[in-house]
Design a protein around this motif. Structure first.
Motif, PDB file in Angstrom:
ATOM      1  N   GLU A  21       0.824  -1.209   0.000  1.00 32.67           N
ATOM      2  CA  GLU A  21       0.000   0.000   0.000  1.00 32.67           C
ATOM      3  C   GLU A  21       0.858   1.259   0.000  1.00 32.67           C
ATOM      4  O   GLU A  21       0.489   2.280  -0.589  1.00 32.67           O
ATOM      5  CB  GLU A  21      -0.946   0.001   1.203  1.00 32.67           C
ATOM      6  CG  GLU A  21      -2.031   1.061   1.105  1.00 32.67           C
ATOM      7  CD  GLU A  21      -3.123   0.884   2.136  1.00 32.67           C
ATOM      8  OE1 GLU A  21      -3.757   1.893   2.489  1.00 32.67           O
ATOM      9  OE2 GLU A  21      -3.353  -0.260   2.592  1.00 32.67           O
ATOM     10  N   GLU A  22       2.021   1.200   0.637  1.00 35.14           N
ATOM     11  CA  GLU A  22       2.919   2.351   0.649  1.00 35.14           C
ATOM     12  C   GLU A  22       3.723   2.462  -0.641  1.00 35.14           C
ATOM     13  O   GLU A  22       4.366   3.480  -0.884  1.00 35.14           O
ATOM     14  CB  GLU A  22       3.904   2.241   1.819  1.00 35.14           C
ATOM     15  CG  GLU A  22       3.291   2.434   3.182  1.00 35.14           C
ATOM     16  CD  GLU A  22       4.342   2.505   4.267  1.00 35.14           C
ATOM     17  OE1 GLU A  22       5.150   3.455   4.239  1.00 35.14           O
ATOM     18  OE2 GLU A  22       4.368   1.610   5.118  1.00 35.14           O
ATOM     19  N   LYS A  23       3.722   1.381  -1.446  1.00 33.63           N
ATOM     20  CA  LYS A  23       4.516   1.332  -2.680  1.00 33.63           C
ATOM     21  C   LYS A  23       6.002   1.530  -2.368  1.00 33.63           C
ATOM     22  O   LYS A  23       6.719   2.276  -3.041  1.00 33.63           O
ATOM     23  CB  LYS A  23       4.028   2.371  -3.692  1.00 33.63           C
ATOM     24  CG  LYS A  23       2.618   2.083  -4.227  1.00 33.63           C
ATOM     25  CD  LYS A  23       2.188   3.098  -5.255  1.00 33.63           C
ATOM     26  CE  LYS A  23       0.884   2.683  -5.930  1.00 33.63           C
ATOM     27  NZ  LYS A  23      -0.225   2.448  -5.006  1.00 33.63           N
ATOM     28  N   ILE A  24       6.428   0.831  -1.313  1.00 39.07           N
ATOM     29  CA  ILE A  24       7.830   0.870  -0.881  1.00 39.07           C
ATOM     30  C   ILE A  24       8.358  -0.556  -0.796  1.00 39.07           C
ATOM     31  O   ILE A  24       7.649  -1.469  -0.371  1.00 39.07           O
ATOM     32  CB  ILE A  24       7.971   1.557   0.495  1.00 39.07           C
ATOM     33  CG1 ILE A  24       7.708   3.065   0.367  1.00 39.07           C
ATOM     34  CG2 ILE A  24       9.361   1.311   1.098  1.00 39.07           C
ATOM     35  CD1 ILE A  24       7.741   3.787   1.694  1.00 39.07           C
ATOM     36  N   GLU A  25       9.588  -0.739  -1.216  1.00 43.55           N
ATOM     37  CA  GLU A  25      10.291  -1.999  -1.004  1.00 43.55           C
ATOM     38  C   GLU A  25      11.541  -1.717  -0.186  1.00 43.55           C
ATOM     39  O   GLU A  25      12.206  -0.691  -0.381  1.00 43.55           O
ATOM     40  CB  GLU A  25      10.663  -2.656  -2.331  1.00 43.55           C
ATOM     41  CG  GLU A  25       9.468  -3.206  -3.061  1.00 43.55           C
ATOM     42  CD  GLU A  25       9.845  -4.027  -4.277  1.00 43.55           C
ATOM     43  OE1 GLU A  25       8.931  -4.521  -4.941  1.00 43.55           O
ATOM     44  OE2 GLU A  25      11.056  -4.178  -4.561  1.00 43.55           O
ATOM     45  N   MET A  26      11.847  -2.636   0.714  1.00 44.52           N
ATOM     46  CA  MET A  26      12.978  -2.459   1.604  1.00 44.52           C
ATOM     47  C   MET A  26      13.797  -3.749   1.624  1.00 44.52           C
ATOM     48  O   MET A  26      13.267  -4.813   1.945  1.00 44.52           O
ATOM     49  CB  MET A  26      12.453  -2.108   2.996  1.00 44.52           C
ATOM     50  CG  MET A  26      13.494  -1.997   4.084  1.00 44.52           C
ATOM     51  SD  MET A  26      12.807  -1.315   5.628  1.00 44.52           S
ATOM     52  CE  MET A  26      11.234  -2.162   5.770  1.00 44.52           C
ATOM     53  N   THR A  27      15.051  -3.667   1.235  1.00 44.62           N
ATOM     54  CA  THR A  27      15.913  -4.846   1.313  1.00 44.62           C
ATOM     55  C   THR A  27      16.646  -4.837   2.651  1.00 44.62           C
ATOM     56  O   THR A  27      16.920  -3.779   3.217  1.00 44.62           O
ATOM     57  CB  THR A  27      16.948  -4.869   0.174  1.00 44.62           C
ATOM     58  OG1 THR A  27      17.833  -3.743   0.294  1.00 44.62           O
ATOM     59  CG2 THR A  27      16.268  -4.828  -1.186  1.00 44.62           C
ATOM     60  N   PHE A  28      16.936  -6.036   3.160  1.00 40.76           N
ATOM     61  CA  PHE A  28      17.705  -6.142   4.396  1.00 40.76           C
ATOM     62  C   PHE A  28      18.702  -7.287   4.239  1.00 40.76           C
ATOM     63  O   PHE A  28      18.422  -8.296   3.616  1.00 40.76           O
ATOM     64  CB  PHE A  28      16.789  -6.382   5.601  1.00 40.76           C
ATOM     65  CG  PHE A  28      15.951  -7.628   5.508  1.00 40.76           C
ATOM     66  CD1 PHE A  28      16.391  -8.837   6.041  1.00 40.76           C
ATOM     67  CD2 PHE A  28      14.723  -7.611   4.877  1.00 40.76           C
ATOM     68  CE1 PHE A  28      15.625  -9.988   5.946  1.00 40.76           C
ATOM     69  CE2 PHE A  28      13.941  -8.752   4.775  1.00 40.76           C
ATOM     70  CZ  PHE A  28      14.392  -9.941   5.305  1.00 40.76           C
ATOM     71  N   GLU A  29      19.879  -7.097   4.806  1.00 37.01           N
ATOM     72  CA  GLU A  29      20.930  -8.109   4.701  1.00 37.01           C
ATOM     73  C   GLU A  29      21.857  -7.999   5.903  1.00 37.01           C
ATOM     74  O   GLU A  29      22.418  -6.924   6.177  1.00 37.01           O
ATOM     75  CB  GLU A  29      21.717  -7.915   3.409  1.00 37.01           C
ATOM     76  CG  GLU A  29      22.745  -8.994   3.143  1.00 37.01           C
ATOM     77  CD  GLU A  29      23.386  -8.867   1.778  1.00 37.01           C
ATOM     78  OE1 GLU A  29      24.193  -9.746   1.428  1.00 37.01           O
ATOM     79  OE2 GLU A  29      23.086  -7.892   1.049  1.00 37.01           O
ATOM     80  N   ALA A  30      21.987  -9.089   6.656  1.00 36.81           N
ATOM     81  CA  ALA A  30      22.859  -9.107   7.832  1.00 36.81           C
ATOM     82  C   ALA A  30      24.315  -9.060   7.383  1.00 36.81           C
ATOM     83  O   ALA A  30      24.750  -9.850   6.548  1.00 36.81           O
ATOM     84  CB  ALA A  30      22.604 -10.366   8.654  1.00 36.81           C
ATOM     85  N   LYS A  31      25.060  -8.117   7.946  1.00 37.87           N
ATOM     86  CA  LYS A  31      26.470  -7.942   7.590  1.00 37.87           C
ATOM     87  C   LYS A  31      27.275  -7.577   8.827  1.00 37.87           C
ATOM     88  O   LYS A  31      27.200  -6.447   9.312  1.00 37.87           O
ATOM     89  CB  LYS A  31      26.635  -6.846   6.527  1.00 37.87           C
ATOM     90  CG  LYS A  31      26.071  -7.200   5.162  1.00 37.87           C
ATOM     91  CD  LYS A  31      26.398  -6.112   4.138  1.00 37.87           C
ATOM     92  CE  LYS A  31      25.953  -6.508   2.743  1.00 37.87           C
ATOM     93  NZ  LYS A  31      26.300  -5.473   1.734  1.00 37.87           N
ATOM     94  N   GLY A  32      28.011  -8.538   9.342  1.00 41.18           N
ATOM     95  CA  GLY A  32      28.948  -8.272  10.431  1.00 41.18           C
ATOM     96  C   GLY A  32      28.357  -7.620  11.664  1.00 41.18           C
ATOM     97  O   GLY A  32      28.882  -6.620  12.163  1.00 41.18           O
ATOM     98  N   GLY A  33      27.236  -8.141  12.160  1.00 43.06           N
ATOM     99  CA  GLY A  33      26.664  -7.626  13.399  1.00 43.06           C
ATOM    100  C   GLY A  33      25.619  -6.550  13.205  1.00 43.06           C
ATOM    101  O   GLY A  33      24.919  -6.200  14.148  1.00 43.06           O
ATOM    102  N   VAL A  34      25.531  -5.983  11.995  1.00 50.52           N
ATOM    103  CA  VAL A  34      24.491  -5.002  11.702  1.00 50.52           C
ATOM    104  C   VAL A  34      23.669  -5.496  10.512  1.00 50.52           C
ATOM    105  O   VAL A  34      24.038  -6.462   9.845  1.00 50.52           O
ATOM    106  CB  VAL A  34      25.077  -3.608  11.392  1.00 50.52           C
ATOM    107  CG1 VAL A  34      25.845  -3.073  12.583  1.00 50.52           C
ATOM    108  CG2 VAL A  34      25.954  -3.650  10.149  1.00 50.52           C
TER     109      VAL A  34
END
Length: 230
Positions: A49-62
């Motif tokens: 509904e917001e027309k937003i995509e968000m990628t996430f990827e764990a990298k070294g503790g963050v």
């Protein structure tokens, strides 16, 4: 990250996202006491509904989070930043390099005033917790085969098989009042074939909370079909 081949979490409406956020706020006292474990190392959150995509990827503790507009998916991320789920701190911001300087400066001002970064980080944080605690509300579907090259790119643990099948997780409708409390059992129907179980929290009567790593269940029944529900 290639958004087209990544595993995807689908949130169909703002109302459904609000229900997940409300669940977190009502239970944050005991949620925040447990160590944060994400059932997925990387993927895409699609806020339809917001027309937003968000990628996430764990990298070294963050966790590296990148925010895209879903209206024109060919555009680069509007902003990318690092988020620490343990401290709730976001830093190392990277604004889209293709934007004119005036627009980049304006975007920084809007983010500071609206706290856009922390709003999206909160959605990531709460969705990970919700998927870990309420697997039965998340429908899982196979959405195509990855190449071995694509699978190796996202493989975090070399001891586990390559993730050759792309998954789509849909947050289904649910009644907030019927969400079980920690330790309460849910009704369960045994499947007729092998299933993959995501990581989740297990609550013991003593009050102890333990993170259970992903595993396969009912191996003796063999694999069957391309669609299953948790």
């Amino acid at each position: 990250m290639d958004r087209k081949s990544a595993d995807r979490i689908i949130v169909k409406s703002n109302a459904r996202m609000s229900m997940v956020l409300n669940w977190y706020y009502k239970n944050r006292d005991w949620l925040d006491k447990a160590e944060f474990h994400a059932p997925m190392d990387a993927g895409v959150i699609e806020l339809q509904e917001e027309k937003i995509e968000m990628t996430f990827e764990a990298k070294g503790g963050v966790v590296e989070i990148a925010i895209y507009t879903a209206v024109k998916p060919h555009l680069p991320a509007v902003v990318t930043f690092d988020y620490d789920p343990k401290t709730w701190i976001a830093n190392n911001y990277r604004i889209a390099p293709n934007l004119p300087k005036e627009r980049r400066d304006l975007l920084r001002m809007v983010m500071m005033a609206d706290k856009t970064d922390m709003k999206e980080a909160l959605k990531y944080h709460t969705l990970m917790l919700f998927m870990a605690y309420y697997r039965e509300i998340v429908t899982v579907e196979d959405k195509g085969v990855r190449s071995r090259h694509e699978a190796k790119k996202i493989q975090r643990d070399k001891t586990r098989p390559l993730p050759l099948i792309r998954k789509q997780y849909v947050i289904e409708e649910f009644d907030e009042k019927k969400l079980r409390l920690p330790g309460q059992k849910r009704k369960y129907t045994e499947p007729e074939h092998e299933v993959k179980v995501r990581g989740f929290y297990r609550h013991y009567k003593s009050g102890k909370v333990v993170w259970i790593e992903p595993f396969s269940k009912y191996k003796e029944k063999g694999s069957k079909g391309k669609k299953y529900e948790l």
